[in-house]
Design an enzyme around this catalytic site. Structure first.
Site, mmCIF file in Angstrom:
data_model
loop_
_atom_site.group_PDB
_atom_site.id
_atom_site.type_symbol
_atom_site.label_atom_id
_atom_site.label_comp_id
_atom_site.label_asym_id
_atom_site.label_seq_id
_atom_site.Cartn_x
_atom_site.Cartn_y
_atom_site.Cartn_z
ATOM 1 N N ASP A 67 -16.723 33.715 -21.879
ATOM 2 C CA ASP A 67 -17.488 34.113 -20.693
ATOM 3 C C ASP A 67 -16.757 35.210 -19.926
ATOM 4 O O ASP A 67 -15.619 35.558 -20.260
ATOM 5 C CB ASP A 67 -17.758 32.887 -19.800
ATOM 6 C CG ASP A 67 -16.493 32.086 -19.465
ATOM 7 O OD1 ASP A 67 -15.381 32.618 -19.632
ATOM 8 O OD2 ASP A 67 -16.619 30.928 -19.018
ATOM 9 N N ASN A 134 -17.793 19.360 -13.197
ATOM 10 C CA ASN A 134 -19.113 18.730 -13.368
ATOM 11 C C ASN A 134 -19.520 18.705 -14.850
ATOM 12 O O ASN A 134 -20.697 18.638 -15.170
ATOM 13 C CB ASN A 134 -20.163 19.468 -12.531
ATOM 14 C CG ASN A 134 -20.259 20.946 -12.916
ATOM 15 O OD1 ASN A 134 -19.558 21.404 -13.815
ATOM 16 N ND2 ASN A 134 -21.118 21.682 -12.246
ATOM 17 N N HIS A 136 -19.376 21.106 -16.960
ATOM 18 C CA HIS A 136 -19.948 22.335 -17.524
ATOM 19 C C HIS A 136 -19.030 22.873 -18.616
ATOM 20 O O HIS A 136 -17.845 22.546 -18.675
ATOM 21 C CB HIS A 136 -20.215 23.387 -16.437
ATOM 22 C CG HIS A 136 -19.005 24.076 -15.883
ATOM 23 N ND1 HIS A 136 -18.843 24.318 -14.543
ATOM 24 C CD2 HIS A 136 -17.892 24.607 -16.480
ATOM 25 C CE1 HIS A 136 -17.709 24.970 -14.338
ATOM 26 N NE2 HIS A 136 -17.107 25.146 -15.495
ATOM 27 N N GLU A 141 -24.001 25.295 -16.574
ATOM 28 C CA GLU A 141 -23.955 24.243 -15.564
ATOM 29 C C GLU A 141 -24.928 23.112 -15.934
ATOM 30 O O GLU A 141 -25.804 23.298 -16.785
ATOM 31 C CB GLU A 141 -24.331 24.829 -14.194
ATOM 32 C CG GLU A 141 -23.423 25.970 -13.708
ATOM 33 C CD GLU A 141 -22.046 25.501 -13.235
ATOM 34 O OE1 GLU A 141 -21.669 24.331 -13.466
ATOM 35 O OE2 GLU A 141 -21.320 26.321 -12.627
HETATM 36 C C1 GLP Z 1 -14.613 27.676 -15.350
HETATM 37 C C2 GLP Z 1 -14.908 28.714 -16.439
HETATM 38 C C3 GLP Z 1 -14.664 28.145 -17.818
HETATM 39 C C4 GLP Z 1 -13.419 27.280 -17.786
HETATM 40 C C5 GLP Z 1 -13.692 26.042 -16.981
HETATM 41 C C6 GLP Z 1 -12.479 25.170 -16.727
HETATM 42 O O1 GLP Z 1 -15.643 27.625 -14.410
HETATM 43 N N1 GLP Z 1 -16.232 29.278 -16.402
HETATM 44 O O2 GLP Z 1 -14.560 29.185 -18.742
HETATM 45 O O3 GLP Z 1 -13.044 26.903 -19.071
HETATM 46 O O4 GLP Z 1 -14.365 26.339 -15.779
HETATM 47 O O5 GLP Z 1 -11.515 25.845 -15.973
HETATM 48 P P1 GLP Z 1 -10.075 25.229 -15.677
HETATM 49 O O6 GLP Z 1 -9.410 25.014 -16.991
HETATM 50 O O7 GLP Z 1 -9.370 26.272 -14.840
HETATM 51 O O8 GLP Z 1 -10.276 23.951 -14.936
#
Ligand code: GLP
Length: 220
Positions: A67, A134, A136, A141
């Site tokens: 992403d 959540n 995702h 989402e």
């Molecule tokens: C974010 C990003 C994802 C990421 C996830 C977890 O919102 N869009 O690409 O993998 O949430 O992030 P983190 O590992 O910093 O908790």
């Protein structure tokens, strides 16, 4: 599905590192698609160490990303900045191909079309994803169709708050939209790894592993 419980974050990073190492050593032209973020900071550190020590070869591999935020590329929070600062700029040997989504362009659909071609050209041997608070995945989402394909997604408030915390941003500075691979794109990979750590992710892990397989829980 294999569930690996680790005693701490360091061991989690080791386990993910092992999966990536195995992928790099198994395929002639390994294709790895990765997310960014707190869950994988330790893994990238281990990768950098191993590559620079000559213990891990990467020159034959393809790297793409899950992403990207809609923002100028040089902002501190972009996937582009993360991948360069924590990985590509630090390794002595570079991958054969690096493909990043560009969230700074005005023609979003054009960028989605371009990156779809990249994904088509490089089917993933390994997909690395992180779990949102959540549940995702990427920016898919809760409520997103399991059939989703690379698209422009709006982030929900809990995601925006996580981004603010991790990157030290104010609400005004925080990005609210991403171009993200869809759940169908994610599921196409030969192997998927989802790492998660910390109390803030506990409910999402439970919902993912013990709850129903439902679009309200994208990771399910
Ligand atoms: C974010 C990003 C994802 C990421 C996830 C977890 O919102 N869009 O690409 O993998 O949430 O992030 P983190 O590992 O910093 O908790």
């Amino acid at each position: 599905m294999k569930i690996i419980k680790t005693k701490d974050y360091a061991e989690l990073s080791q386990e993910v590192f092992k999966v990536i190492k195995e992928t790099l050593e198994t395929y002639d032209e390994p294709s790895i698609n990765t997310t960014t973020g707190a869950s994988y900071d330790g893994t990238f550190e281990l990768l950098v160490q191993a590559i620079n020590a000559g213990e891990l070869k990467i020159a034959h591999s393809i790297w793409t990303n899950l992403d990207e935020y809609i923002a100028e590329r040089d902002k501190s929070f972009t996937v582009y900045t993360y991948m360069h600062k924590k990985f590509y700029d630090l390794i002595k040997e570079k991958p054969k191909y690096i493909g990043l989504i560009d969230g700074s362009v005005s023609d979003i659909q054009g960028e989605i079309d371009r990156y779809n071609e990249v994904l088509k050209k490089y089917p993933r041997d390994l997909q690395i994803v992180g779990l949102g608070v959540n549940a995702h995945l990427g920016a898919n989402e809760p409520g997103t169709s399991f059939d989703s394909r690379l698209f422009l997604a709006n982030s929900v408030e809990s995601t925006i708050q996580s981004t603010m915390q991790y990157h030290g941003l104010t609400r005004e500075e925080a990005p609210t939209q991403m171009i993200t691979m869809g759940l169908a794109d994610i599921m196409e990979a030969n192997h998927n790894v989802v790492a998660s750590s910390g109390v803030r992710k506990a409910q999402a892990v439970r919902d993912t592993l013990e709850g129903p397989i439902h679009e309200d829980c994208p990771a399910s």
